[in-house]
Design a protein around this motif. Structure first.
Motif, PDB file in Angstrom:
ATOM      1  N   ARG A  64       0.863  -1.187   0.000  1.00 44.25           N
ATOM      2  CA  ARG A  64       0.000   0.000   0.000  1.00 44.25           C
ATOM      3  C   ARG A  64       0.892   1.226   0.000  1.00 44.25           C
ATOM      4  O   ARG A  64       1.809   1.331   0.823  1.00 44.25           O
ATOM      5  N   VAL A  65       0.588   2.143  -0.901  1.00 43.85           N
ATOM      6  CA  VAL A  65       1.464   3.293  -1.096  1.00 43.85           C
ATOM      7  C   VAL A  65       1.389   4.242   0.105  1.00 43.85           C
ATOM      8  O   VAL A  65       0.312   4.602   0.569  1.00 43.85           O
ATOM      9  N   TRP A  66       2.586   4.626   0.572  1.00 44.68           N
ATOM     10  CA  TRP A  66       2.680   5.696   1.576  1.00 44.68           C
ATOM     11  C   TRP A  66       2.726   7.050   0.874  1.00 44.68           C
ATOM     12  O   TRP A  66       2.093   7.997   1.298  1.00 44.68           O
ATOM     13  N   THR A  67       3.580   7.107  -0.185  1.00 43.51           N
ATOM     14  CA  THR A  67       3.759   8.404  -0.859  1.00 43.51           C
ATOM     15  C   THR A  67       4.173   8.210  -2.310  1.00 43.51           C
ATOM     16  O   THR A  67       4.837   7.223  -2.656  1.00 43.51           O
ATOM     17  N   PHE A  68       3.750   9.172  -3.145  1.00 40.72           N
ATOM     18  CA  PHE A  68       4.211   9.224  -4.541  1.00 40.72           C
ATOM     19  C   PHE A  68       5.303  10.281  -4.701  1.00 40.72           C
ATOM     20  O   PHE A  68       5.694  10.612  -5.805  1.00 40.72           O
ATOM     21  N   ASP A  69       5.780  10.815  -3.586  1.00 45.11           N
ATOM     22  CA  ASP A  69       6.789  11.872  -3.599  1.00 45.11           C
ATOM     23  C   ASP A  69       8.136  11.271  -3.182  1.00 45.11           C
ATOM     24  O   ASP A  69       8.311  10.847  -2.032  1.00 45.11           O
ATOM     25  N   MET A  70       9.085  11.265  -4.118  1.00 42.51           N
ATOM     26  CA  MET A  70      10.365  10.602  -3.872  1.00 42.51           C
ATOM     27  C   MET A  70      11.134  11.217  -2.703  1.00 42.51           C
ATOM     28  O   MET A  70      11.945  10.562  -2.048  1.00 42.51           O
ATOM     29  N   GLU A  71      10.860  12.506  -2.449  1.00 44.74           N
ATOM     30  CA  GLU A  71      11.595  13.209  -1.382  1.00 44.74           C
ATOM     31  C   GLU A  71      11.089  12.843   0.015  1.00 44.74           C
ATOM     32  O   GLU A  71      11.728  13.166   1.008  1.00 44.74           O
ATOM     33  N   GLU A  72       9.904  12.229   0.076  1.00 48.42           N
ATOM     34  CA  GLU A  72       9.268  12.030   1.383  1.00 48.42           C
ATOM     35  C   GLU A  72       9.751  10.725   2.029  1.00 48.42           C
ATOM     36  O   GLU A  72       9.540   9.644   1.483  1.00 48.42           O
ATOM     37  N   LYS A  73      10.381  10.849   3.199  1.00 49.80           N
ATOM     38  CA  LYS A  73      10.821   9.660   3.939  1.00 49.80           C
ATOM     39  C   LYS A  73       9.681   9.168   4.839  1.00 49.80           C
ATOM     40  O   LYS A  73       8.913   9.966   5.360  1.00 49.80           O
ATOM     41  N   ILE A  74       9.609   7.853   5.019  1.00 48.50           N
ATOM     42  CA  ILE A  74       8.537   7.319   5.867  1.00 48.50           C
ATOM     43  C   ILE A  74       9.107   7.120   7.269  1.00 48.50           C
ATOM     44  O   ILE A  74       9.813   6.142   7.540  1.00 48.50           O
ATOM     45  N   ASP A  75       8.840   8.081   8.118  1.00 50.06           N
ATOM     46  CA  ASP A  75       9.362   8.021   9.474  1.00 50.06           C
ATOM     47  C   ASP A  75       8.319   8.601  10.430  1.00 50.06           C
ATOM     48  O   ASP A  75       7.205   8.928  10.022  1.00 50.06           O
ATOM     49  N   ARG A  76       8.710   8.736  11.680  1.00 47.27           N
ATOM     50  CA  ARG A  76       7.812   9.238  12.728  1.00 47.27           C
ATOM     51  C   ARG A  76       7.181  10.583  12.339  1.00 47.27           C
ATOM     52  O   ARG A  76       5.995  10.818  12.541  1.00 47.27           O
ATOM     53  N   ASP A  77       8.018  11.433  11.733  1.00 45.87           N
ATOM     54  CA  ASP A  77       7.568  12.760  11.355  1.00 45.87           C
ATOM     55  C   ASP A  77       6.487  12.694  10.252  1.00 45.87           C
ATOM     56  O   ASP A  77       5.515  13.448  10.259  1.00 45.87           O
ATOM     57  N   PHE A  78       6.698  11.766   9.327  1.00 47.77           N
ATOM     58  CA  PHE A  78       5.722  11.565   8.238  1.00 47.77           C
ATOM     59  C   PHE A  78       4.368  11.157   8.820  1.00 47.77           C
ATOM     60  O   PHE A  78       3.325  11.721   8.488  1.00 47.77           O
ATOM     61  N   ILE A  79       4.385  10.179   9.739  1.00 45.81           N
ATOM     62  CA  ILE A  79       3.145   9.690  10.343  1.00 45.81           C
ATOM     63  C   ILE A  79       2.479  10.830  11.130  1.00 45.81           C
ATOM     64  O   ILE A  79       1.274  11.046  11.046  1.00 45.81           O
ATOM     65  N   ARG A  80       3.303  11.568  11.865  1.00 45.39           N
ATOM     66  CA  ARG A  80       2.755  12.661  12.670  1.00 45.39           C
ATOM     67  C   ARG A  80       2.059  13.688  11.776  1.00 45.39           C
ATOM     68  O   ARG A  80       0.945  14.122  12.057  1.00 45.39           O
ATOM     69  N   LYS A  81       2.703  14.044  10.669  1.00 42.64           N
ATOM     70  CA  LYS A  81       2.115  15.051   9.763  1.00 42.64           C
ATOM     71  C   LYS A  81       0.791  14.564   9.199  1.00 42.64           C
ATOM     72  O   LYS A  81      -0.165  15.328   9.094  1.00 42.64           O
ATOM     73  N   ARG A  82       0.745  13.306   8.822  1.00 45.67           N
ATOM     74  CA  ARG A  82      -0.514  12.790   8.247  1.00 45.67           C
ATOM     75  C   ARG A  82      -1.625  12.787   9.311  1.00 45.67           C
ATOM     76  O   ARG A  82      -2.766  13.116   9.011  1.00 45.67           O
ATOM     77  N   ILE A  83      -1.271  12.407  10.529  1.00 44.22           N
ATOM     78  CA  ILE A  83      -2.297  12.401  11.589  1.00 44.22           C
ATOM     79  C   ILE A  83      -2.740  13.835  11.870  1.00 44.22           C
ATOM     80  O   ILE A  83      -3.931  14.118  11.995  1.00 44.22           O
ATOM     81  N   GLU A  84      -1.777  14.746  11.928  1.00 47.63           N
ATOM     82  CA  GLU A  84      -2.137  16.148  12.193  1.00 47.63           C
ATOM     83  C   GLU A  84      -3.063  16.694  11.111  1.00 47.63           C
ATOM     84  O   GLU A  84      -4.011  17.421  11.400  1.00 47.63           O
ATOM     85  N   ALA A  85      -2.796  16.335   9.844  1.00 49.42           N
ATOM     86  CA  ALA A  85      -3.656  16.818   8.748  1.00 49.42           C
ATOM     87  C   ALA A  85      -5.068  16.252   8.899  1.00 49.42           C
ATOM     88  O   ALA A  85      -6.064  16.943   8.679  1.00 49.42           O
ATOM     89  N   ALA A  86      -5.144  14.983   9.304  1.00 46.99           N
ATOM     90  CA  ALA A  86      -6.455  14.346   9.490  1.00 46.99           C
ATOM     91  C   ALA A  86      -7.222  15.035  10.620  1.00 46.99           C
ATOM     92  O   ALA A  86      -8.417  15.298  10.509  1.00 46.99           O
ATOM     93  N   VAL A  87      -6.508  15.368  11.692  1.00 50.61           N
ATOM     94  CA  VAL A  87      -7.140  16.020  12.843  1.00 50.61           C
ATOM     95  C   VAL A  87      -7.614  17.425  12.451  1.00 50.61           C
ATOM     96  O   VAL A  87      -8.711  17.853  12.807  1.00 50.61           O
ATOM     97  N   ARG A  88      -6.774  18.141  11.687  1.00 49.59           N
ATOM     98  CA  ARG A  88      -7.149  19.497  11.239  1.00 49.59           C
ATOM     99  C   ARG A  88      -8.430  19.472  10.412  1.00 49.59           C
ATOM    100  O   ARG A  88      -9.298  20.317  10.558  1.00 49.59           O
ATOM    101  N   TYR A  89      -8.541  18.476   9.530  1.00 50.33           N
ATOM    102  CA  TYR A  89      -9.753  18.373   8.707  1.00 50.33           C
ATOM    103  C   TYR A  89     -10.981  18.195   9.608  1.00 50.33           C
ATOM    104  O   TYR A  89     -11.995  18.868   9.440  1.00 50.33           O
TER     105      TYR A  89
END
Ligand code: SAH
Length: 395
Positions: A64-89
């Motif tokens: 399952r795709v995490w990202t289509f952006d080659m620059e984006e690393k999958i780490d704690r910060d990535f997960i945090r940002k996605r959760i924060e965006a979900a919470v903001r919505y």
């Protein structure tokens, strides 16, 4: 270096349309020795980089795709940002004005495949449904506990999806204060006790919030049949809007027990309610045979179609229910009818209910087409994730 998954010729096409699932049949080969849940690089058959994904070797959806952006690393910060965006919505929806429980994260639609988080007050209830998301459990728990208004993180990973990933079921406290015995949820002024540890899903069907809110007819003095009532939601709302009689039907004694308790929690007249522990398919026939009729009927069955192979049989089930219900409906009455089967598209549901209406010799109008509440968003890239569809019919 991350392992690589190389797709067969032309199997990159769905990914180029941002569809995030890779099926095992589309894989040419895997370079390296990735472990279940590892992040892997996805390449097309010519070797071109396409995406970074989570590896699920035991599932038909092998990544399952995490990202289509080659620059984006999958780490704690990535997960945090996605959760924060979900919470903001969710914050932007203003839900706190109308309820104290809503879905914070809804899998793919929030860019977090395999993760569901519902919040009940200061309790976050999580489902980790893939082997990759399971690996991030600790990180996600910490991120949630860092949120100022969350004091408990509880796990309800007890769905059949886990088995397809080779995971055991897992329930229990992950961090913070223990769960209260039951949680008192409020929803547009209605009180609902929720059993977070033992209830269905994470305790409540939050996706029906908007549909439980109001009905298309004035219910004063009217009779209501709430089929598949679970903890009573639709029927409690109907009683609070003046219905003279509400029959709550469910096959589960525990659900009916909660429905009773919820009538008390809303100070509703207990004489309004009748509770029937029954199979709805049978119960509707009993009503037909005894010539009972109702002004409002709600049909909110569990998923009748689990897999594509059950489509035909499932459609027959939906048709049967709707046909029987339409026959029991008084002139001027309303039917709220739902399907939460992913394989049942809104178009197909309309056809099935239309067939039922013709066989029942009724011509209801469709007042509204219903769907899940907006804290359960969909992604336009993954149309098959659309699962809840409903119709508000008026006779
Ligand atoms: N409308 C509810 C949710 C319904 S969930 C709400 O708003 O909260 C589906 C319910 O159907 C569950 O409570 C389950 O116990 C019940 N159920 C499943 N199969 C059934 C059957 N054949 N007859 C009666 N109830 C059934």
């Amino acid at each position: 270096m991350l392992a690589s998954l190389i797709l067969k010729h032309r199997r990159e096409r769905p990914l180029l349309r941002k569809h995030p699932w890779i099926f095992s049949g589309g894989v040419e080969r895997i370079d390296g020795d990735p472990q279940p849940g590892d992040t892997i690089e996805v390449h097309d058959s010519t070797g071109k980089w396409i995406a970074r994904a989570a590896y699920s070797p035991n599932s038909q959806i092998i990544a399952r795709v995490w990202t289509f952006d080659m620059e984006e690393k999958i780490d704690r910060d990535f997960i945090r940002k996605r959760i924060e965006a979900a919470v903001r919505y969710r914050d932007s929806l203003g839900l706190a004005n109308v309820t104290n429980a809503w879905r914070l994260v809804f899998g793919e639609a929030d860019g977090l495949p395999g993760l569901v988080i519902d919040r009940y007050g200061d309790i976050a209830v999580c489902q980790f449904l893939t082997v990759a998301m399971d690996r991030w459990k600790r990180v996600i728990t910490d991120i949630l506990m860092d949120m100022p208004d969350i004091n408990t993180v509880y796990e309800r990973s007890d769905t059949s999806a886990r088995a397809r990933e080779g995971l055991e079921v897992a329930d229990g406290l992950l961090a913070g204060k223990p769960l209260p015995n039951q949680f008192l949820m409020t929803e547009y002024g209605l009180n609902l006790w929720v059993d977070i540890a033992n209830g269905h899903k994470t305790g409540c069907y939050l996706d029906q919030r908007e549909n439980r809110r109001a009905f298309p007819i004035d219910l004063h003095g009217k009779s209501v049949l709430n089929c598949f009532c679970y903890t009573g939601g639709f029927g409690l709302r109907a009683a609070s809007l003046g219905a003279a009689s509400v029959t709550q039907v469910d096959s589960s004694e525990n659900a009916l027990e909660m429905a009773r308790k919820n009538a008390e929690a809303n100070h509703l007249d207990e004489n309004v309610f009748t509770y029937e522990k029954a199979d709805v398919f049978q119960y509707l026939r009993t009503c037909r045979d005894s010539r009972k009729s109702f002004d409002l009927i709600v049909l909110d069955p569990p998923k009748l179609i689990e897999t594509q192979a059950q489509l035909e049989k499932g459609c027959r089930g939906y048709k049967d229910l709707n046909l029987l219900a339409l026959k029991l409906l008084n002139p001027g009455g309303a039917l709220l009818t739902f399907s939460c089967s992913g394989a049942m598209t809104p178009e197909l549901f309309q056809k099935v209910v239309g067939d039922a209406a013709r066989d029942a010799d009724k011509s209801p109008r469709v007042a509204r087409i219903l769907q899940q509440a907006p804290d359960h968003p969909l992604s336009l890239d993954i149309p098959e994730a659309d699962y809840l569809t409903g119709l508000e019919l008026l006779l």
